[in-house]
Design a protein around this motif. Structure first.
Motif, PDB file in Angstrom:
ATOM      1  N   LYS A  70       0.971  -1.150   0.132  1.00  0.00           N
ATOM      2  CA  LYS A  70       0.096   0.191  -0.111  1.00  0.00           C
ATOM      3  C   LYS A  70       0.719   1.318   0.039  1.00  0.00           C
ATOM      4  O   LYS A  70       0.533   2.122  -0.531  1.00  0.00           O
ATOM      5  CB  LYS A  70      -0.930  -0.077   1.229  1.00  0.00           C
ATOM      6  CG  LYS A  70      -2.012   1.102   1.291  1.00  0.00           C
ATOM      7  CD  LYS A  70      -2.838   0.850   0.180  1.00  0.00           C
ATOM      8  CE  LYS A  70      -3.896   2.060   0.245  1.00  0.00           C
ATOM      9  NZ  LYS A  70      -4.645   2.597  -1.348  1.00  0.00           N
ATOM     10  N   THR A  71       2.099   1.253   0.798  1.00  0.00           N
ATOM     11  CA  THR A  71       2.922   2.418   0.752  1.00  0.00           C
ATOM     12  C   THR A  71       3.633   2.563  -0.685  1.00  0.00           C
ATOM     13  O   THR A  71       3.941   3.728  -0.914  1.00  0.00           O
ATOM     14  CB  THR A  71       4.068   2.110   1.812  1.00  0.00           C
ATOM     15  OG1 THR A  71       3.298   1.967   3.208  1.00  0.00           O
ATOM     16  CG2 THR A  71       5.039   3.140   1.933  1.00  0.00           C
ATOM     17  N   ASN A  72       3.686   1.460  -1.152  1.00  0.00           N
ATOM     18  CA  ASN A  72       4.577   1.691  -2.458  1.00  0.00           C
ATOM     19  C   ASN A  72       3.665   1.597  -3.783  1.00  0.00           C
ATOM     20  O   ASN A  72       4.191   1.477  -4.925  1.00  0.00           O
ATOM     21  CB  ASN A  72       5.529   0.376  -2.564  1.00  0.00           C
ATOM     22  CG  ASN A  72       6.550   0.765  -1.452  1.00  0.00           C
ATOM     23  OD1 ASN A  72       7.371   1.752  -1.662  1.00  0.00           O
ATOM     24  ND2 ASN A  72       6.632  -0.341  -0.645  1.00  0.00           N
ATOM     25  N   LEU A  73       2.229   1.735  -3.526  1.00  0.00           N
ATOM     26  CA  LEU A  73       1.405   1.434  -4.791  1.00  0.00           C
ATOM     27  C   LEU A  73       1.188   2.904  -5.255  1.00  0.00           C
ATOM     28  O   LEU A  73       0.763   3.846  -4.715  1.00  0.00           O
ATOM     29  CB  LEU A  73      -0.068   0.944  -4.070  1.00  0.00           C
ATOM     30  CG  LEU A  73      -1.088   0.704  -5.233  1.00  0.00           C
ATOM     31  CD1 LEU A  73      -0.505  -0.606  -6.189  1.00  0.00           C
ATOM     32  CD2 LEU A  73      -2.312   0.185  -4.402  1.00  0.00           C
ATOM     33  N   LEU A  74       1.241   2.772  -6.658  1.00  0.00           N
ATOM     34  CA  LEU A  74       1.088   3.922  -7.598  1.00  0.00           C
ATOM     35  C   LEU A  74      -0.085   3.782  -8.511  1.00  0.00           C
ATOM     36  O   LEU A  74      -0.149   2.886  -9.108  1.00  0.00           O
ATOM     37  CB  LEU A  74       2.431   4.343  -8.320  1.00  0.00           C
ATOM     38  CG  LEU A  74       3.792   4.491  -7.603  1.00  0.00           C
ATOM     39  CD1 LEU A  74       4.965   4.773  -8.685  1.00  0.00           C
ATOM     40  CD2 LEU A  74       3.743   5.725  -6.679  1.00  0.00           C
ATOM     41  N   ARG A  75      -0.724   4.997  -8.716  1.00  0.00           N
ATOM     42  CA  ARG A  75      -1.759   5.100  -9.505  1.00  0.00           C
ATOM     43  C   ARG A  75      -1.491   6.152 -10.684  1.00  0.00           C
ATOM     44  O   ARG A  75      -1.663   7.342 -10.172  1.00  0.00           O
ATOM     45  CB  ARG A  75      -3.178   5.250  -8.883  1.00  0.00           C
ATOM     46  CG  ARG A  75      -4.314   5.115 -10.027  1.00  0.00           C
ATOM     47  CD  ARG A  75      -5.733   5.450  -9.304  1.00  0.00           C
ATOM     48  NE  ARG A  75      -6.865   5.633 -10.073  1.00  0.00           N
ATOM     49  CZ  ARG A  75      -7.363   6.766 -10.595  1.00  0.00           C
ATOM     50  NH1 ARG A  75      -6.973   8.044 -10.004  1.00  0.00           N
ATOM     51  NH2 ARG A  75      -8.287   6.657 -11.532  1.00  0.00           N
ATOM     52  N   LEU A  76      -1.002   5.606 -11.911  1.00  0.00           N
ATOM     53  CA  LEU A  76      -0.553   6.579 -12.618  1.00  0.00           C
ATOM     54  C   LEU A  76      -1.249   6.607 -14.101  1.00  0.00           C
ATOM     55  O   LEU A  76      -1.701   5.422 -14.380  1.00  0.00           O
ATOM     56  CB  LEU A  76       1.001   6.218 -12.950  1.00  0.00           C
ATOM     57  CG  LEU A  76       1.973   5.865 -11.813  1.00  0.00           C
ATOM     58  CD1 LEU A  76       3.461   5.416 -12.595  1.00  0.00           C
ATOM     59  CD2 LEU A  76       2.295   7.091 -11.268  1.00  0.00           C
ATOM     60  N   ASN A  77      -1.279   7.863 -14.678  1.00  0.00           N
ATOM     61  CA  ASN A  77      -1.961   7.706 -15.910  1.00  0.00           C
ATOM     62  C   ASN A  77      -1.058   7.294 -16.858  1.00  0.00           C
ATOM     63  O   ASN A  77       0.208   7.118 -16.690  1.00  0.00           O
ATOM     64  CB  ASN A  77      -2.313   9.305 -16.330  1.00  0.00           C
ATOM     65  CG  ASN A  77      -1.231  10.177 -16.523  1.00  0.00           C
ATOM     66  OD1 ASN A  77      -0.153   9.877 -16.801  1.00  0.00           O
ATOM     67  ND2 ASN A  77      -1.557  11.612 -15.956  1.00  0.00           N
ATOM     68  N   THR A  78      -1.479   7.251 -18.397  1.00  0.00           N
ATOM     69  CA  THR A  78      -0.647   6.482 -19.305  1.00  0.00           C
ATOM     70  C   THR A  78       0.511   7.216 -19.370  1.00  0.00           C
ATOM     71  O   THR A  78       1.742   6.452 -19.460  1.00  0.00           O
ATOM     72  CB  THR A  78      -1.471   6.500 -20.570  1.00  0.00           C
ATOM     73  OG1 THR A  78      -2.617   5.870 -20.250  1.00  0.00           O
ATOM     74  CG2 THR A  78      -0.426   5.989 -21.605  1.00  0.00           C
ATOM     75  N   TYR A  79       0.665   8.450 -19.590  1.00  0.00           N
ATOM     76  CA  TYR A  79       2.084   9.271 -19.558  1.00  0.00           C
ATOM     77  C   TYR A  79       2.980   8.993 -18.649  1.00  0.00           C
ATOM     78  O   TYR A  79       4.171   8.683 -18.680  1.00  0.00           O
ATOM     79  CB  TYR A  79       1.774  10.691 -19.850  1.00  0.00           C
ATOM     80  CG  TYR A  79       3.008  11.709 -19.850  1.00  0.00           C
ATOM     81  CD1 TYR A  79       3.735  11.704 -20.932  1.00  0.00           C
ATOM     82  CD2 TYR A  79       3.282  12.300 -18.810  1.00  0.00           C
ATOM     83  CE1 TYR A  79       4.972  12.270 -21.182  1.00  0.00           C
ATOM     84  CE2 TYR A  79       4.589  12.992 -18.908  1.00  0.00           C
ATOM     85  CZ  TYR A  79       5.292  12.975 -20.036  1.00  0.00           C
ATOM     86  OH  TYR A  79       6.601  13.655 -20.227  1.00  0.00           O
TER      87      TYR A  79
END
Length: 158
Positions: A70-79
């Motif tokens: 959870k600490t290292n989880l990223l939600r990134l857009n495509t770019y």
């Protein structure tokens, strides 16, 4: 709830409900679906309840792992995802649930070239824990990335 519908769909493939087929802790489709949901929504309680009921001997350590992810989880857009994967030299991703689902969480990996073919062989034969190339997931609005292994690698490097 989305995770309950997904459990039903995945059960059609893996037959894990009602004791039709028994899966251990690591490759348990139901566990992976619930963990995915809990990580994305921040609902640790649902995962903790599941673990203490179904896998009590694994619960303590697994919840520590959950908190780390959870600490290292990223939600990134495509770019952002494309840039991150390139900058971090990520050459393979491992999905938790079916990699074609928009909300699958991918573990970012750096894998030796000699292992890539082995890990990607038959990547469309299972609907959990697939290994895929990063470019395969860059067609979605957001990419969920678990960077825990990268953080562990950085801490252990001199």
């Amino acid at each position: 709830m989305e995770h309950l519908e997904r459990i039903q769909r995945y059960n059609e493939r893996y037959k894990f409900l009602n004791g039709q087929t028994s899966y251990g802790f690591d490759f348990n489709p139901e566990r992976l679906i619930i963990r995915n949901f809990a990580l994305r929504t921040g609902d640790r309680g649902i995962y903790e309840e599941y673990l203490t009921t179904r896998f009590p001997s694994e619960a303590s350590f697994e919840l520590e792992q959950f908190d780390l992810i959870k600490t290292n989880l990223l939600r990134l857009n495509t770019y952002e995802a494309e840039r991150f994967l390139k900058d971090q030299r990520i050459n393979l991703l491992r999905s938790d649930i079916w990699y074609q689902e928009d909300d699958s969480i991918f573990t970012a990996l750096r894998v030796g070239e000699e292992d890539i073919l082995l890990l990607t062989e038959g990547m469309d034969t299972e609907i959990i824990e697939n290994h895929v190339f990063p470019e395969v997931v860059l067609n979605r609005q957001f990419v969920w990335l678990d960077t825990t292994q990268l953080a562990e690698f950085s801490q252990s490097s001199p």
